[in-house]
Design a protein around this motif. Structure first.
Motif, PDB file in Angstrom:
ATOM      1  N   PHE A   1      66.222  95.029  59.296  1.00 52.20           N
ATOM      2  CA  PHE A   1      66.172  93.594  59.047  1.00 52.20           C
ATOM      3  C   PHE A   1      64.770  93.187  58.618  1.00 52.20           C
ATOM      4  O   PHE A   1      63.768  93.778  59.043  1.00 52.20           O
ATOM      5  N   GLY A   2      64.707  92.162  57.772  1.00 48.94           N
ATOM      6  CA  GLY A   2      63.441  91.642  57.293  1.00 48.94           C
ATOM      7  C   GLY A   2      63.260  90.185  57.651  1.00 48.94           C
ATOM      8  O   GLY A   2      64.191  89.507  58.085  1.00 48.94           O
ATOM      9  N   GLY A   3      62.036  89.678  57.432  1.00 49.32           N
ATOM     10  CA  GLY A   3      61.734  88.276  57.671  1.00 49.32           C
ATOM     11  C   GLY A   3      61.483  87.934  59.120  1.00 49.32           C
ATOM     12  O   GLY A   3      61.392  86.746  59.468  1.00 49.32           O
ATOM     13  N   LEU A   4      61.356  88.934  60.014  1.00 56.59           N
ATOM     14  CA  LEU A   4      61.147  88.677  61.434  1.00 56.59           C
ATOM     15  C   LEU A   4      59.660  88.727  61.766  1.00 56.59           C
ATOM     16  O   LEU A   4      58.866  89.392  61.085  1.00 56.59           O
ATOM     17  N   LEU A   5      59.299  87.989  62.817  1.00 61.26           N
ATOM     18  CA  LEU A   5      57.911  88.002  63.253  1.00 61.26           C
ATOM     19  C   LEU A   5      57.536  89.380  63.785  1.00 61.26           C
ATOM     20  O   LEU A   5      58.341  90.059  64.440  1.00 61.26           O
ATOM     21  N   VAL A   6      56.333  89.782  63.503  1.00 61.50           N
ATOM     22  CA  VAL A   6      55.785  91.038  64.021  1.00 61.50           C
ATOM     23  C   VAL A   6      54.441  90.709  64.667  1.00 61.50           C
ATOM     24  O   VAL A   6      53.560  90.130  64.000  1.00 61.50           O
ATOM     25  N   PRO A   7      54.222  91.029  65.905  1.00 56.59           N
ATOM     26  CA  PRO A   7      55.167  91.717  66.787  1.00 56.59           C
ATOM     27  C   PRO A   7      56.392  90.850  67.087  1.00 56.59           C
ATOM     28  O   PRO A   7      56.356  89.632  66.944  1.00 56.59           O
ATOM     29  N   THR A   8      57.453  91.503  67.523  1.00 58.30           N
ATOM     30  CA  THR A   8      58.721  90.831  67.763  1.00 58.30           C
ATOM     31  C   THR A   8      58.565  89.739  68.812  1.00 58.30           C
ATOM     32  O   THR A   8      57.906  89.920  69.839  1.00 58.30           O
ATOM     33  N   ASP A   9      59.175  88.594  68.493  1.00 65.15           N
ATOM     34  CA  ASP A   9      59.196  87.469  69.427  1.00 65.15           C
ATOM     35  C   ASP A   9      60.649  87.049  69.585  1.00 65.15           C
ATOM     36  O   ASP A   9      61.280  86.581  68.635  1.00 65.15           O
ATOM     37  N   ILE A  10      61.191  87.225  70.779  1.00 62.55           N
ATOM     38  CA  ILE A  10      62.590  86.897  71.034  1.00 62.55           C
ATOM     39  C   ILE A  10      62.693  85.453  71.508  1.00 62.55           C
ATOM     40  O   ILE A  10      61.996  85.039  72.443  1.00 62.55           O
ATOM     41  N   ASP A  11      63.561  84.684  70.850  1.00 64.86           N
ATOM     42  CA  ASP A  11      63.770  83.284  71.225  1.00 64.86           C
ATOM     43  C   ASP A  11      64.648  83.193  72.466  1.00 64.86           C
ATOM     44  O   ASP A  11      64.285  82.567  73.462  1.00 64.86           O
ATOM     45  N   VAL A  12      65.847  83.800  72.408  1.00 65.33           N
ATOM     46  CA  VAL A  12      66.773  83.722  73.526  1.00 65.33           C
ATOM     47  C   VAL A  12      67.776  84.862  73.401  1.00 65.33           C
ATOM     48  O   VAL A  12      68.062  85.341  72.290  1.00 65.33           O
ATOM     49  N   VAL A  13      68.313  85.332  74.533  1.00 62.43           N
ATOM     50  CA  VAL A  13      69.385  86.330  74.543  1.00 62.43           C
ATOM     51  C   VAL A  13      70.452  85.858  75.521  1.00 62.43           C
ATOM     52  O   VAL A  13      70.209  85.026  76.394  1.00 62.43           O
ATOM     53  N   ASN A  14      71.652  86.419  75.368  1.00 64.87           N
ATOM     54  CA  ASN A  14      72.730  86.058  76.278  1.00 64.87           C
ATOM     55  C   ASN A  14      73.803  87.135  76.222  1.00 64.87           C
ATOM     56  O   ASN A  14      73.854  87.949  75.279  1.00 64.87           O
ATOM     57  N   GLY A  15      74.670  87.123  77.225  1.00 63.66           N
ATOM     58  CA  GLY A  15      75.782  88.053  77.264  1.00 63.66           C
ATOM     59  C   GLY A  15      76.931  87.463  78.037  1.00 63.66           C
ATOM     60  O   GLY A  15      76.765  86.545  78.850  1.00 63.66           O
ATOM     61  N   HIS A  16      78.130  87.973  77.768  1.00 67.25           N
ATOM     62  CA  HIS A  16      79.320  87.485  78.462  1.00 67.25           C
ATOM     63  C   HIS A  16      80.374  88.587  78.439  1.00 67.25           C
ATOM     64  O   HIS A  16      80.482  89.347  77.474  1.00 67.25           O
ATOM     65  N   SER A  17      81.158  88.657  79.506  1.00 63.96           N
ATOM     66  CA  SER A  17      82.228  89.648  79.573  1.00 63.96           C
ATOM     67  C   SER A  17      83.465  89.013  80.165  1.00 63.96           C
ATOM     68  O   SER A  17      83.393  88.206  81.097  1.00 63.96           O
ATOM     69  N   ASP A  18      84.630  89.346  79.572  1.00 62.81           N
ATOM     70  CA  ASP A  18      85.901  88.918  80.141  1.00 62.81           C
ATOM     71  C   ASP A  18      87.011  89.746  79.518  1.00 62.81           C
ATOM     72  O   ASP A  18      86.769  90.626  78.690  1.00 62.81           O
ATOM     73  N   THR A  19      88.225  89.480  79.942  1.00 62.01           N
ATOM     74  CA  THR A  19      89.396  90.088  79.317  1.00 62.01           C
ATOM     75  C   THR A  19      90.068  89.002  78.493  1.00 62.01           C
ATOM     76  O   THR A  19      90.596  88.027  79.044  1.00 62.01           O
ATOM     77  N   SER A  20      90.025  89.148  77.179  1.00 70.32           N
ATOM     78  CA  SER A  20      90.472  88.069  76.301  1.00 70.32           C
ATOM     79  C   SER A  20      90.772  88.606  74.910  1.00 70.32           C
ATOM     80  O   SER A  20      90.253  89.660  74.515  1.00 70.32           O
ATOM     81  N   ALA A  21      91.587  87.846  74.153  1.00 69.59           N
ATOM     82  CA  ALA A  21      91.774  88.154  72.729  1.00 69.59           C
ATOM     83  C   ALA A  21      90.725  87.457  71.887  1.00 69.59           C
ATOM     84  O   ALA A  21      90.586  87.760  70.702  1.00 69.59           O
ATOM     85  N   THR A  22      89.990  86.532  72.507  1.00 66.21           N
ATOM     86  CA  THR A  22      88.940  85.802  71.771  1.00 66.21           C
ATOM     87  C   THR A  22      87.645  85.807  72.566  1.00 66.21           C
ATOM     88  O   THR A  22      87.172  84.761  73.032  1.00 66.21           O
TER      89      THR A  22
END
Length: 742
Positions: free
Chosen positions: A639-660
């Motif tokens: 990937f290009g156009g990212l700040l160097v050194p890397t600066d992460i704005d936000v992360v997230n995750g989610h888990s379930d049993t679903s079709a969506t």
């Protein structure tokens, strides 16, 4: 070339008309009543018709009739009777000089009369046995207290019409009836108009068992009427043909007239239009409409997607014609560029206010959206209905030259019901659009005519040939209901009333009809604000179903220089710790987000490295799981156009049993690259539906599990949700990381 039938000299327009093979008589007027065909149907002047030199719109001469005794008379002849061949067509150019005629038909100023009128021309005498046909025009009826003076209020102000008559009453009628067609537009004094009327009693059909009449104004079809409604059977009489009057009852038409033509066979709509354009040429409309393709489904659902086979440039307009089984609301459209869409026209069948109520079964909709954001090959357009529909079909077009501000100039819709409210009845027919007309308010528009038919394509379809329509590919669902979409377009550059699209179906069916006029005009592109992050290239992926502790992923590109950012997405059977990534070039890797499902079936990671060393062909990435696990999968992208050194704005995750399954990142920074991935216990043979708001990366599928990565560049902070649709509910982990771009 000029020919002379003393004392008339023929002009270029006259030569155009004389070239028509169907012509039997032609009176240019403007100085003479000579029949320029040489067939001898001379018109003899009565009163004092006045020659107006150069007063016709193209500079030719014309004749003024004073409305008080001026007229021309042509001796009766079989060649001028509709009974001779069963077909008679006549046309002329006219200019109104008054709104209300001084000398009108006497029997029309009474409660039994419809409204006061005069005859522009006609083969007509008082009493049975004479009247064959005529062209009629009504007064405007303003400035008089009709109710007080005559006992009624007149209708049909300035209506212009044509009729074919029975010579005598045909039982059960007690008078000799006539069938006709008309247009009723506000009269503009001093404006020339081209009138053309068709009497066709020869070409009968199930719809028109005794033929029909049609009328055109300025080269545009306006109205058709069924002769069978009045039991019309033409028979030759003995009346003379007259201009500016008909039956010599004291009524006379006032105005200017020229170029009177008569034909003993059908004149095509294209030739009628050619006569008009010879006097009033207009540049073609500038907007265009191009078909892209069709999507349909015949199983229950709320969504239908179309994948673009070609790029759509900014400023172009996506136009969509859709139909589906009934929902109370209109569908919505979303595309990969997140362009905005609006409903142009929507209609459903049925009428719940009817007695008895007629249920709704289908809905048709025209929508459009300007592509401010470019769309690429492979991007998608998604239609969503408010509730589940059993069948759905849509046609996708791209239009150019459509005004960005005022898209829709006029629209109308109709359906196959008969009778008057509230006692209508369903009425399957073969003529959708017959009564669905529009009037464009500006000259330069793109006309679109269409219909939704409950049937099958095999029914057959005959295109409307009254105008130069460009037919579109027919589209259909294949379920038990059967929805067929038919449409055509034509760019025009003139204002006209009651424009219609009137094709013929192969079988009587229930239908919805639509007419639209889209304005041509300036295109103002407003590109959306997007982030600077972008995908340079995918670097490779690998999958292994059996249990092992590592997964090698060969690098598949031409090389990645040091300083560039590579992001990876990893998944496998559950383990207590995150996977570790190394590569053969010796770069350092970081885990930016990880997650596992509550039942400990899967564990996934998003990883990243800003390269200290070049990656070269032959290198590989190595994923170490810290123990033997099954369903190992991994992929990488540069990937290009990212700040160097890397600066992460936000992360997230989610888990379930679903079709969506879904995951949301609420960003704080205005310029981010989002990398998202869903890992699910679904086999690679599945065909999931990607999230249209993200750009999909190569999916990784094994025998038991699959990984669906995607990315998106955003230029404003806020919530962003990644939500692909699986083929069936499954255990899934969804992760997202927002990297700051600059």
């Amino acid at each position: 070339m000029q020919r002379q039938y003393d004392p008339v000299v023929l002009t270029a327009y006259d030569e155009l008309v004389l070239a028509e093979p169907t012509l039997v008589a032609y009176w240019p007027l403007g100085g003479s009543g000579a029949d320029a065909t040489g067939n001898g149907h001379t018109a003899v002047a009565h009163g004092s018709p006045t020659t107006l030199v150069g007063e016709f719109e193209n500079g030719d001469n014309c004749t003024h009739f004073n409305g008080d005794g001026d007229y021309y008379e042509v001796a009766h002849h079989s060649a001028l009777s509709p009974a001779t061949t069963g077909v008679l067509c006549f046309g002329f150019w006219y200019r109104n000089t008054v709104f209300d005629f001084t000398n009108e038909e006497p029997n029309t100023k009474s409660p039994s009369g419809i409204a006061p009128y005069t005859y522009i021309l006609g083969m007509n005498e008082e009493g049975p046995g004479h009247s064959e046909f005529f062209a009629r025009q009504y007064s405007r009826h303003e400035g008089v207290d009709w109710l007080a003076q005559y006992g009624f209020t007149p209708a049909r102000p300035n209506r212009t019409s044509g009729y074919v008559n029975n010579l005598a009453p045909i039982p059960p009628a007690t008078v000799n009836l006539g069938a006709g067609s008309y247009y009723q537009d506000p009269v503009v004094l001093g404006e020339w108009n081209y009138y053309f009327f068709i009497i066709n009693c020869r070409d009968t059909s199930g719809l028109y068992p005794q033929g029909y009449t049609e009328i055109f104004k300025n080269g545009v079809f306006r109205n058709i009427n069924n002769n069978a409604a009045y039991n019309i059977t033409p028979t030759e009489g003995d009346a003379a043909l007259r201009f500016a009057t008909a039956a010599l009852t004291g009524a006379f038409w006032e105005g200017d007239l020229c170029k009177v033509e008569m034909h003993n066979d059908l004149v095509s709509p294209s030739r009628i239009k050619a006569h008009y354009l010879a006097v009033r040429p207009s540049p073609p409309g500038t907007a265009t409409l191009t078909e892209l393709g069709i999507a349909s489904r015949s199983t229950a659902g709320t969504k239908l997607r179309y994948t673009l086979p070609r790029a759509v440039t900014p400023g172009s307009r996506i136009v969509i014609f859709a139909a589906h089984t009934y929902t109370a609301g209109n569908p919505t459209i979303l595309d990969s560029g997140l362009n905005s869409y609006e409903v142009l026209r929507a209609a459903s069948d049925g009428d719940l206010t009817n007695v008895p109520p007629i249920p709704h079964t289908i809905r048709g909709t025209w929508l459009s959206g300007q592509a401010d954001a470019a769309l690429d090959v492979g991007d998608q357009i998604e239609l969503t209905t408010g509730s589940s529909t059993d069948e759905c079909v849509m046609k996708v077009f791209v239009a150019t030259g459509i005004d960005s501000i005022t898209v829709l100039d006029a629209s109308n819709s109709g359906q196959s019901l008969a009778g008057q409210s509230p006692n209508k009845t369903p009425n399957p027919s073969i003529t959708p659009g017959l009564n669905t007309g529009i009037t464009n308010t500006v000259p330069n528009v793109l006309l679109i005519g269409s219909n939704v038919v409950v049937g099958v394509i095999a029914d057959g379809y005959t295109e409307d040939n009254t105008q130069p329509w460009t037919s579109h590919t027919r589209a259909a669902s294949t379920g038990p209901i059967g929805l067929v979409l038919n449409s055509a377009d034509q760019p025009v550059n003139d204002v006209s009333s009651n424009r219609k699209y009137r094709p013929t179906l192969g079988l009587p069916r229930m239908w919805l009809s639509f007419m639209l006029a889209l304005r041509a005009g300036p295109v103002d592109v407003n590109p959306p604000v997007t982030g600077n992050g972008f995908l340079i290239d995918e670097c490779g992926s690998a999958v292994a179903d059996g249990a092992a502790a590592t997964l090698p992923v060969p690098y598949s590109g031409d090389g990645i220089p040091a300083g560039h950012t590579v992001i990876g997405w990893l998944s496998g059977g559950y383990r207590g710790a995150d996977a570790v990534v190394t590569d053969t070039a010796g770069n350092t890797w970081h885990v930016d987000r990880s997650g596992a499902d509550p039942a400990h079936t899967l564990r996934g990671n998003i990883v990243r490295s800003v390269l200290d060393n070049d990656i070269s062909p032959g290198d590989q990435f190595l994923v170490s799981y810290g123990g033997s696990v099954a369903n190992r999968q991994a992929g990488f992208g540069e990937f290009g156009g990212l700040l160097v050194p890397t600066d992460i704005d936000v992360v997230n995750g989610h888990s379930d049993t679903s079709a969506t399954p879904s995951v949301t990142a609420t960003t704080v920074n205005d310029n981010d690259l989002l990398v998202a991935v869903t890992m699910a216990m679904r086999p690679g043979s599945d065909t999931p539906t990607p999230d249209i708001t993200f750009r999909p990366l190569t999916a990784i599928g094994g025998a038991n599990a699959s990984t669906y990565p995607a990315y998106r560049s955003v230029g404003a902070h806020g919530p962003y949700t990644y939500s692909p649709a699986l083929a069936a509910p499954a255990v899934a982990i969804s992760l997202i990381a927002a990297y700051k771009a600059g």
